[in-house]
Design a protein around this motif. Sequence first.
Motif, PDB file in Angstrom:
ATOM      1  N   ALA A 253       0.806  -1.127   0.077  1.00 49.77           N
ATOM      2  CA  ALA A 253      -0.058   0.184  -0.223  1.00 49.77           C
ATOM      3  C   ALA A 253       0.872   1.373  -0.020  1.00 49.77           C
ATOM      4  O   ALA A 253       1.631   1.636   0.852  1.00 49.77           O
ATOM      5  CB  ALA A 253      -0.796   0.111   1.211  1.00 49.77           C
ATOM      6  N   ARG A 254       0.918   1.963  -0.974  1.00 49.42           N
ATOM      7  CA  ARG A 254       1.546   3.423  -1.193  1.00 49.42           C
ATOM      8  C   ARG A 254       0.921   4.397  -0.250  1.00 49.42           C
ATOM      9  O   ARG A 254       1.833   5.207   0.395  1.00 49.42           O
ATOM     10  CB  ARG A 254       1.203   3.843  -2.583  1.00 49.42           C
ATOM     11  N   GLN A 255      -0.045   4.051   0.495  1.00 53.33           N
ATOM     12  CA  GLN A 255      -0.572   5.323   1.592  1.00 53.33           C
ATOM     13  C   GLN A 255       0.367   4.932   2.826  1.00 53.33           C
ATOM     14  O   GLN A 255       0.478   5.894   3.599  1.00 53.33           O
ATOM     15  CB  GLN A 255      -2.042   4.652   1.986  1.00 53.33           C
ATOM     16  N   PRO A 284      13.330  -7.252  -0.299  1.00 51.76           N
ATOM     17  CA  PRO A 284      13.968  -6.242   0.554  1.00 51.76           C
ATOM     18  C   PRO A 284      13.623  -4.846   0.221  1.00 51.76           C
ATOM     19  O   PRO A 284      13.705  -4.244  -0.819  1.00 51.76           O
ATOM     20  CB  PRO A 284      15.395  -6.604   0.617  1.00 51.76           C
ATOM     21  N   HIS A 285      13.090  -3.996   1.461  1.00 49.88           N
ATOM     22  CA  HIS A 285      12.950  -2.429   1.349  1.00 49.88           C
ATOM     23  C   HIS A 285      11.922  -2.279   0.329  1.00 49.88           C
ATOM     24  O   HIS A 285      11.767  -0.781  -0.130  1.00 49.88           O
ATOM     25  CB  HIS A 285      14.265  -1.842   0.897  1.00 49.88           C
ATOM     26  N   THR A 286      10.855  -2.845   0.260  1.00 48.29           N
ATOM     27  CA  THR A 286       9.520  -2.478  -0.403  1.00 48.29           C
ATOM     28  C   THR A 286       8.486  -2.256   0.619  1.00 48.29           C
ATOM     29  O   THR A 286       8.021  -1.053   0.754  1.00 48.29           O
ATOM     30  CB  THR A 286       9.070  -3.872  -1.186  1.00 48.29           C
ATOM     31  N   THR A 287       7.919  -3.309   1.407  1.00 45.81           N
ATOM     32  CA  THR A 287       6.808  -2.993   2.189  1.00 45.81           C
ATOM     33  C   THR A 287       7.174  -2.609   3.618  1.00 45.81           C
ATOM     34  O   THR A 287       7.147  -3.459   4.784  1.00 45.81           O
ATOM     35  CB  THR A 287       5.969  -4.331   2.443  1.00 45.81           C
ATOM     36  N   ILE A 288       7.605  -1.418   3.703  1.00 41.39           N
ATOM     37  CA  ILE A 288       8.167  -0.796   4.863  1.00 41.39           C
ATOM     38  C   ILE A 288       6.934   0.397   5.273  1.00 41.39           C
ATOM     39  O   ILE A 288       6.154   0.612   4.415  1.00 41.39           O
ATOM     40  CB  ILE A 288       9.420  -0.107   4.966  1.00 41.39           C
ATOM     41  N   SER A 289       7.082   1.057   6.262  1.00 36.91           N
ATOM     42  CA  SER A 289       6.126   2.047   6.779  1.00 36.91           C
ATOM     43  C   SER A 289       6.846   3.048   7.579  1.00 36.91           C
ATOM     44  O   SER A 289       8.070   2.880   8.043  1.00 36.91           O
ATOM     45  CB  SER A 289       4.832   1.696   7.164  1.00 36.91           C
ATOM     46  N   VAL A 290       6.165   4.175   7.736  1.00 40.54           N
ATOM     47  CA  VAL A 290       6.626   5.121   8.592  1.00 40.54           C
ATOM     48  C   VAL A 290       6.657   4.441  10.155  1.00 40.54           C
ATOM     49  O   VAL A 290       7.490   4.717  11.048  1.00 40.54           O
ATOM     50  CB  VAL A 290       5.463   6.404   8.569  1.00 40.54           C
ATOM     51  N   ARG A 291       5.473   3.628  10.390  1.00 43.69           N
ATOM     52  CA  ARG A 291       5.415   3.121  11.728  1.00 43.69           C
ATOM     53  C   ARG A 291       6.609   2.181  11.849  1.00 43.69           C
ATOM     54  O   ARG A 291       7.026   1.841  13.078  1.00 43.69           O
ATOM     55  CB  ARG A 291       3.869   2.610  12.024  1.00 43.69           C
ATOM     56  N   PRO A 293       9.537   1.338  10.012  1.00 41.53           N
ATOM     57  CA  PRO A 293      10.686   1.843   8.803  1.00 41.53           C
ATOM     58  C   PRO A 293      11.616   0.738   8.644  1.00 41.53           C
ATOM     59  O   PRO A 293      12.338   0.965   7.501  1.00 41.53           O
ATOM     60  CB  PRO A 293      11.319   3.203   9.303  1.00 41.53           C
ATOM     61  N   ARG A 294      11.809  -0.085   9.425  1.00 33.66           N
ATOM     62  CA  ARG A 294      13.007  -1.299   9.279  1.00 33.66           C
ATOM     63  C   ARG A 294      12.187  -2.558   8.821  1.00 33.66           C
ATOM     64  O   ARG A 294      11.084  -3.053   9.099  1.00 33.66           O
ATOM     65  CB  ARG A 294      13.516  -1.755  10.633  1.00 33.66           C
ATOM     66  N   HIS A 295      12.528  -3.043   7.666  1.00 32.82           N
ATOM     67  CA  HIS A 295      11.645  -4.083   6.908  1.00 32.82           C
ATOM     68  C   HIS A 295      11.846  -5.429   7.547  1.00 32.82           C
ATOM     69  O   HIS A 295      12.881  -5.835   7.815  1.00 32.82           O
ATOM     70  CB  HIS A 295      12.380  -4.157   5.452  1.00 32.82           C
ATOM     71  N   SER A 296      10.790  -5.861   7.958  1.00 37.30           N
ATOM     72  CA  SER A 296      10.637  -7.205   8.642  1.00 37.30           C
ATOM     73  C   SER A 296       9.334  -7.660   8.429  1.00 37.30           C
ATOM     74  O   SER A 296       8.325  -6.909   7.824  1.00 37.30           O
ATOM     75  CB  SER A 296      10.901  -7.067  10.085  1.00 37.30           C
ATOM     76  N   ILE A 297       8.873  -8.883   9.126  1.00 39.97           N
ATOM     77  CA  ILE A 297       7.573  -9.467   8.925  1.00 39.97           C
ATOM     78  C   ILE A 297       6.717  -8.517   9.341  1.00 39.97           C
ATOM     79  O   ILE A 297       5.462  -8.461   8.942  1.00 39.97           O
ATOM     80  CB  ILE A 297       7.744 -10.615   9.538  1.00 39.97           C
ATOM     81  N   GLU A 298       6.955  -7.615  10.627  1.00 43.92           N
ATOM     82  CA  GLU A 298       5.956  -6.736  11.092  1.00 43.92           C
ATOM     83  C   GLU A 298       5.446  -5.725   9.981  1.00 43.92           C
ATOM     84  O   GLU A 298       4.369  -5.321   9.887  1.00 43.92           O
ATOM     85  CB  GLU A 298       6.591  -6.100  12.238  1.00 43.92           C
ATOM     86  N   SER A 299       6.620  -5.041   9.276  1.00 44.56           N
ATOM     87  CA  SER A 299       6.093  -4.148   8.445  1.00 44.56           C
ATOM     88  C   SER A 299       5.333  -4.760   7.107  1.00 44.56           C
ATOM     89  O   SER A 299       4.464  -4.070   6.631  1.00 44.56           O
ATOM     90  CB  SER A 299       7.246  -3.380   7.841  1.00 44.56           C
ATOM     91  N   PHE A 300       5.700  -5.758   6.760  1.00 44.32           N
ATOM     92  CA  PHE A 300       5.193  -6.599   5.720  1.00 44.32           C
ATOM     93  C   PHE A 300       3.699  -6.830   6.031  1.00 44.32           C
ATOM     94  O   PHE A 300       2.767  -6.567   5.292  1.00 44.32           O
ATOM     95  CB  PHE A 300       5.754  -7.996   5.468  1.00 44.32           C
ATOM     96  N   MET A 301       3.243  -7.284   7.296  1.00 46.47           N
ATOM     97  CA  MET A 301       2.068  -7.643   7.623  1.00 46.47           C
ATOM     98  C   MET A 301       1.085  -6.248   8.008  1.00 46.47           C
ATOM     99  O   MET A 301       0.062  -6.313   7.987  1.00 46.47           O
ATOM    100  CB  MET A 301       2.158  -8.518   8.969  1.00 46.47           C
ATOM    101  N   GLU A 302       2.026  -5.358   8.450  1.00 50.48           N
ATOM    102  CA  GLU A 302       1.113  -3.922   8.186  1.00 50.48           C
ATOM    103  C   GLU A 302       0.594  -3.593   7.090  1.00 50.48           C
ATOM    104  O   GLU A 302      -0.759  -3.208   6.803  1.00 50.48           O
ATOM    105  CB  GLU A 302       1.892  -2.700   8.742  1.00 50.48           C
ATOM    106  N   HIS A 303       1.180  -3.845   5.889  1.00 48.39           N
ATOM    107  CA  HIS A 303       0.722  -3.609   4.544  1.00 48.39           C
ATOM    108  C   HIS A 303      -0.545  -4.801   4.354  1.00 48.39           C
ATOM    109  O   HIS A 303      -1.817  -4.304   3.704  1.00 48.39           O
ATOM    110  CB  HIS A 303       1.665  -3.842   3.289  1.00 48.39           C
ATOM    111  N   PHE A 304      -0.444  -5.847   4.718  1.00 49.49           N
ATOM    112  CA  PHE A 304      -1.512  -6.952   4.720  1.00 49.49           C
ATOM    113  C   PHE A 304      -2.797  -6.392   5.578  1.00 49.49           C
ATOM    114  O   PHE A 304      -3.746  -6.273   4.817  1.00 49.49           O
ATOM    115  CB  PHE A 304      -1.032  -8.068   5.571  1.00 49.49           C
ATOM    116  N   GLU A 305      -2.537  -5.940   6.580  1.00 45.75           N
ATOM    117  CA  GLU A 305      -3.795  -5.339   7.396  1.00 45.75           C
ATOM    118  C   GLU A 305      -4.310  -4.122   6.902  1.00 45.75           C
ATOM    119  O   GLU A 305      -5.476  -3.985   6.789  1.00 45.75           O
ATOM    120  CB  GLU A 305      -3.331  -5.320   8.773  1.00 45.75           C
ATOM    121  N   TYR A 306      -3.504  -3.268   6.269  1.00 40.88           N
ATOM    122  CA  TYR A 306      -3.892  -2.277   5.735  1.00 40.88           C
ATOM    123  C   TYR A 306      -4.892  -2.574   4.650  1.00 40.88           C
ATOM    124  O   TYR A 306      -6.007  -1.851   4.415  1.00 40.88           O
ATOM    125  CB  TYR A 306      -3.102  -1.274   5.209  1.00 40.88           C
ATOM    126  N   CYS A 307      -4.547  -3.370   3.766  1.00 41.76           N
ATOM    127  CA  CYS A 307      -5.177  -3.831   2.348  1.00 41.76           C
ATOM    128  C   CYS A 307      -6.367  -4.629   3.024  1.00 41.76           C
ATOM    129  O   CYS A 307      -7.591  -4.414   2.252  1.00 41.76           O
ATOM    130  CB  CYS A 307      -4.404  -4.632   1.553  1.00 41.76           C
TER     131      CYS A 307
END
Length: 400
Positions: A253-255, A284-291, A293-307
């Motif tokens: 999610a680009r948001q 690597p370094h795609t599904t990261i977020s402001v919340r 910012p370090r790419h891991s399964i947590e940032s990845f799943m943040e994109h999942f839950e957003y969608c």
Amino acid sequence: MQPKRYSGYKSFSYLKPGEDYKEFRLSPELQRVDSSPVAVTSEQEERVKRIFQEQLIISLHDHCFIAPEDLSEFMEFRRWGRDFTGYEGLSISGLDAVFDNLMNGTAMITSRGGWKWTDIIHDLGIRLSDIDHQDMVVLCRTTEDIVNAKKNGQIAFIVSLEGAAMIENELDRIDILYGLGVRCLGIAYSEGNQLGGGLKEPRDGGLTTFGRQAVRRMNRLGMAIDVSHSGDQTSLDTIEVSDKPVFITHAGARQLWNSNRLKPDDVIRACAEKGGVIGIEAAPHTTISVRNPRHSIESFMEHFEYCVNLVGIDHVAFGPDVLFGDHVGLHTALSDALSIGASRGHLEYEKVPFVDGLENPAEAFPNIVRWLVTHGYSDDDIAKAVGGNVMRVLKEVWYR
């Protein structure tokens, strides 16, 4: 995970290295780095195992090959045209089917630019020749092949290509690709082509007249369409023109992170409204977020839950886009060839040596399911996200 019927086969073991092809030292398939499994209780792990036993597990996008250990050799490695499949890693991945995208953008046997017709056919033929010499991974042409693969302890290998530049202006080449086993085709890979605009183009003019003809041909053939690397307008046009649901096989999610590599809300919504599915990406370094910012399964799943919150659980899946080897190093080696920096918009981010919890295809889905179990998702919703949603679309899109 329930292991597949793996015999110990290694790629191209029917040939003689050094005589039939140049030998390269390959990365370890397993435990290359100290990637962390998602922590679960013994009771939760039993539930995870049951989900893998009972439900279809389908990756919407991966590259199941083993990279060379010395990535300075990668271009030479690719010019030999032999990708070594990580059969051992796949045997413990829990996958029943995988959309494997070969390494089509780096099939550079005749051209340093890649994406040439002859090179793509070479890449495809050699990979399938190797697959045909073992019986754990099987070429998939139909939804029935996926069901049978699970039943038989096998993995259905769904041939996918991320862009259509190689068809040039010849519509019948889509038919040829279909006849050779390709079941998913992207419109454009970052750079624009005869069909439409890619992510790195300064202006996206949308789907061309020829692109509209190509979309209709794919619909008639029964080939899935992917807009992951297409520009926003080209993505929207493709979804509108297609008679069938369209995949965004690997994005986010680009948001959450303002990168061209991720999709804006209107594209994700349009995809879902047409019945399509977005697969969440972990390269690597795609599904990261402001919340996160370090790419891991947590940032990845943040994109999942957003969608999921945006379009509902019925329209979200997983396309991790991982491989066996140093993915971060590979991106560095291929930055220019694959337009990685341009497609991401040159954003600043914290670089990681690997994406913790999503290092390779062997660990991606086990950790995804563990994460979903520990975060309160029901078995029904997990089943949809890890395979059910993809299978629903395939039953509508594929010829059979």
